[in-house]
Write a protein that holds these residues in place. Structure first.
Motif, PDB file in Angstrom:
ATOM      1  N   SER A  48      44.210  31.176  38.838  1.00 37.90           N
ATOM      2  CA  SER A  48      43.978  29.737  38.964  1.00 37.90           C
ATOM      3  C   SER A  48      42.857  29.455  39.952  1.00 37.90           C
ATOM      4  O   SER A  48      41.984  28.612  39.707  1.00 37.90           O
ATOM      5  N   ARG A  49      42.835  30.168  41.085  1.00 37.49           N
ATOM      6  CA  ARG A  49      41.789  29.977  42.091  1.00 37.49           C
ATOM      7  C   ARG A  49      40.433  30.439  41.580  1.00 37.49           C
ATOM      8  O   ARG A  49      39.399  29.853  41.888  1.00 37.49           O
ATOM      9  N   ILE A  50      40.444  31.509  40.793  1.00 39.66           N
ATOM     10  CA  ILE A  50      39.201  31.993  40.195  1.00 39.66           C
ATOM     11  C   ILE A  50      38.676  30.995  39.173  1.00 39.66           C
ATOM     12  O   ILE A  50      37.476  30.709  39.111  1.00 39.66           O
ATOM     13  N   ASP A  51      39.563  30.433  38.375  1.00 38.39           N
ATOM     14  CA  ASP A  51      39.161  29.490  37.329  1.00 38.39           C
ATOM     15  C   ASP A  51      38.469  28.261  37.906  1.00 38.39           C
ATOM     16  O   ASP A  51      37.532  27.723  37.302  1.00 38.39           O
ATOM     17  N   VAL A  52      38.932  27.805  39.056  1.00 38.01           N
ATOM     18  CA  VAL A  52      38.311  26.630  39.679  1.00 38.01           C
ATOM     19  C   VAL A  52      37.238  27.042  40.689  1.00 38.01           C
ATOM     20  O   VAL A  52      36.695  26.202  41.401  1.00 38.01           O
ATOM     21  N   ASP A  53      36.935  28.357  40.720  1.00 39.73           N
ATOM     22  CA  ASP A  53      35.879  28.904  41.577  1.00 39.73           C
ATOM     23  C   ASP A  53      36.078  28.511  43.040  1.00 39.73           C
ATOM     24  O   ASP A  53      35.152  28.077  43.718  1.00 39.73           O
ATOM     25  N   ASP A  54      37.324  28.672  43.509  1.00 41.53           N
ATOM     26  CA  ASP A  54      37.644  28.278  44.880  1.00 41.53           C
ATOM     27  C   ASP A  54      38.420  29.386  45.587  1.00 41.53           C
ATOM     28  O   ASP A  54      39.637  29.327  45.733  1.00 41.53           O
ATOM     29  N   PHE A  55      37.700  30.439  45.974  1.00 40.38           N
ATOM     30  CA  PHE A  55      38.322  31.488  46.780  1.00 40.38           C
ATOM     31  C   PHE A  55      37.277  32.037  47.742  1.00 40.38           C
ATOM     32  O   PHE A  55      36.082  32.043  47.462  1.00 40.38           O
ATOM     33  N   SER A  56      37.749  32.457  48.894  1.00 42.35           N
ATOM     34  CA  SER A  56      36.845  32.895  49.952  1.00 42.35           C
ATOM     35  C   SER A  56      36.645  34.403  49.927  1.00 42.35           C
ATOM     36  O   SER A  56      37.475  35.157  49.408  1.00 42.35           O
ATOM     37  N   ILE A  57      35.509  34.830  50.487  1.00 41.25           N
ATOM     38  CA  ILE A  57      35.226  36.249  50.722  1.00 41.25           C
ATOM     39  C   ILE A  57      34.867  36.384  52.199  1.00 41.25           C
ATOM     40  O   ILE A  57      33.916  35.756  52.667  1.00 41.25           O
ATOM     41  N   SER A  96      55.826  46.226  28.864  1.00 40.79           N
ATOM     42  CA  SER A  96      55.782  44.827  28.424  1.00 40.79           C
ATOM     43  C   SER A  96      55.702  43.826  29.576  1.00 40.79           C
ATOM     44  O   SER A  96      55.361  42.666  29.370  1.00 40.79           O
ATOM     45  N   GLU A  97      55.993  44.260  30.807  1.00 42.95           N
ATOM     46  CA  GLU A  97      56.123  43.313  31.923  1.00 42.95           C
ATOM     47  C   GLU A  97      54.807  43.142  32.688  1.00 42.95           C
ATOM     48  O   GLU A  97      54.670  43.556  33.825  1.00 42.95           O
ATOM     49  N   SER A  98      53.850  42.531  32.041  1.00 47.30           N
ATOM     50  CA  SER A  98      52.565  42.268  32.686  1.00 47.30           C
ATOM     51  C   SER A  98      52.004  40.978  32.130  1.00 47.30           C
ATOM     52  O   SER A  98      52.187  40.655  30.948  1.00 47.30           O
ATOM     53  N   ALA A  99      51.292  40.229  32.988  1.00 45.21           N
ATOM     54  CA  ALA A  99      50.713  38.958  32.550  1.00 45.21           C
ATOM     55  C   ALA A  99      49.340  39.139  31.916  1.00 45.21           C
ATOM     56  O   ALA A  99      48.783  38.200  31.355  1.00 45.21           O
ATOM     57  N   GLY A 100      48.775  40.343  32.004  1.00 46.68           N
ATOM     58  CA  GLY A 100      47.453  40.567  31.441  1.00 46.68           C
ATOM     59  C   GLY A 100      46.351  39.887  32.243  1.00 46.68           C
ATOM     60  O   GLY A 100      45.367  39.401  31.680  1.00 46.68           O
ATOM     61  N   LEU A 101      46.508  39.866  33.566  1.00 45.17           N
ATOM     62  CA  LEU A 101      45.529  39.184  34.425  1.00 45.17           C
ATOM     63  C   LEU A 101      44.782  40.127  35.368  1.00 45.17           C
ATOM     64  O   LEU A 101      43.770  39.740  35.956  1.00 45.17           O
ATOM     65  N   ILE A 146      39.075  43.279  26.818  1.00 41.41           N
ATOM     66  CA  ILE A 146      39.937  43.840  27.857  1.00 41.41           C
ATOM     67  C   ILE A 146      39.852  43.090  29.186  1.00 41.41           C
ATOM     68  O   ILE A 146      40.783  43.137  29.986  1.00 41.41           O
ATOM     69  N   PHE A 147      38.741  42.389  29.461  1.00 44.79           N
ATOM     70  CA  PHE A 147      38.626  41.620  30.702  1.00 44.79           C
ATOM     71  C   PHE A 147      38.970  40.143  30.499  1.00 44.79           C
ATOM     72  O   PHE A 147      38.750  39.335  31.398  1.00 44.79           O
ATOM     73  N   THR A 148      39.508  39.809  29.338  1.00 42.19           N
ATOM     74  CA  THR A 148      39.869  38.425  29.029  1.00 42.19           C
ATOM     75  C   THR A 148      41.219  38.075  29.660  1.00 42.19           C
ATOM     76  O   THR A 148      42.141  38.892  29.689  1.00 42.19           O
ATOM     77  N   LYS A 149      41.316  36.858  30.134  1.00 40.77           N
ATOM     78  CA  LYS A 149      42.555  36.393  30.770  1.00 40.77           C
ATOM     79  C   LYS A 149      43.730  36.448  29.791  1.00 40.77           C
ATOM     80  O   LYS A 149      43.622  36.015  28.646  1.00 40.77           O
TER      81      LYS A 149
END
Length: 250
Positions: A76-85, A198-203, A183-186
Motif C-alpha cells: 500500500s505504501r509503495i502504491d502511493v509512493d510514500d515510503f522513506s529510505i 498456498s499461504e502467501s499473498a504474492g507480494l 512474476i513481479f506483478t502484485k
C-alpha cells in the motif's frame, strides 16, 4: 474518460481498504501471538505435550498472518509512493548471515545444502538496513520455500567497478516459462508455487523490485521449471539515496 476516473477511484479505494484493514489487523494479531507465547512458556501453569503442540501451531499461524499483513501495508505504501529510505553504513555480510540464521531450522529440516560466497573485500555499504533485510529475506525465503529436500541454494555477493551484485540461486521447482513475465506483478504467484505453498499473498517480489528500483538498483532472474531459479540483484556501490517519506516499510 469516465472509465479512467472510475478506475482511478477504485484503485484509491482498494489502497485505502488494504491500509486500514492491515492496521486494524496487526494490533490484535500481535496480542494473540504475545499471549500464546506466554502460555507456551508455562508461566501460567504446566501444559501437556498436545497443548504445547496446538499453541505452537497458533504461534506459527499468527506469524504467517502478520507477515501477510505487513506485506499488504508495504504494498500500500509503495502504491502511493510514500515510503522513506534512510541509508547508513552497514555490513551486508552480517545482514545475510542474520537472515540465514533465522532460517536455519527450515534449512536443516529440509536437508538443504546452502553455500554462501561473499567477496572478502566487500566494503561497508550506505544502505537502509531494514530495506536490505526485506529484499534479501524475501528472495532467500522463496528459495528455501520452493526448494525440495536435499536440493541446494547458493548465495553469492560480489562487486565490480560500480555495483554490488547479489545472486540467490536454487535447484527448486523453478518458474514456468509462460508465467515468468508476471512474476513481479502484485498478488501474482506461479501455479506450481501455489500448489507447493498456498499461504502467501504474492507480494514479496513486487515489494523487492519496488525497493530496488527506488534505490537505484535492479532485479532480474532466469529460471526453468523443475530445475531451479537464479535471482540477481544489483545496488550501486555509492549506496542508496536518502528518500523522504511518512512511512517505513516493515
Amino acid at each position: 474518460m469516465n472509465q479512467s476516473v472510475n478506475h482511478g477511484a477504485l484503485e484509491k479505494a482498494q489502497e485505502e481498504f488494504f491500509s486500514v484493514a492491515s492496521h486494524k489487523l496487526r494490533s490484535p494479531l500481535t496480542t494473540i501471538g504475545g499471549y500464546a507465547s506466554v502460555l507456551l512458556q508455562e508461566n501460567l501453569g504446566t501444559l501437556n505435550e498436545k497443548q504445547k503442540e496446538y499453541l505452537q501451531e497458533i504461534i506459527n499461524a499468527n506469524k504467517r498472518m502478520l507477515t501477510i499483513v505487513n506485506e499488504l501495508l508495504n504494498a500500500s505504501r509503495i502504491d502511493v509512493d510514500d515510503f522513506s529510505i534512510n541509508p547508513d553504513l552497514i555490513d551486508l555480510k552480517k545482514i545475510i548471515n542474520e537472515i540465514i540464521n533465522n532460517l536455519t531450522l527450515q534449512i536443516k529440516t529440509n536437508k538443504i545444502h546452502l553455500n554462501t560466497i561473499i567477496d572478502s573485500d566487500l566494503p561497508l555499504l550506505k544502505v537502509d538496513e531494514q530495506l536490505m533485510k526485506i529484499v534479501i529475506q524475501n528472495v532467500l525465503i522463496n528459495a528455501v520455500t520452493y526448494t525440495s529436500k536435499t536440493d541446494s541454494i547458493k548465495v553469492v555477493v560480489k562487486k565490480d567497478a560500480t555495483d554490488v551484485l547479489i545472486q540467490i540461486s536454487d535447484t527448486g521447482i523453478g518458474i514456468p516459462a509462460a508465467q515468468q513475465s508476471q512474476i513481479f506483478t502484485k498478488f501474482y504467484r506461479a501455479d506450481n508455487a501455489v500448489a507447493k505453498q498456498s499461504e502467501s499473498a504474492g507480494l514479496g517480489l513486487y515489494i523487492v523490485k519496488a525497493v530496488l528500483v527506488a534505490s537505484g538498483g535492479k532485479i532480474w532472474f532466469d529460471s526453468e521449471e523443475n530445475k531451479g531459479s537464479n535471482f540477481s540483484m544489483t545496488l550501486p556501490l555509492t549506496g542508496m539515496k536518502k528518500r523522504e517519506g511518512s512511512n517505513r516499510l516493515t
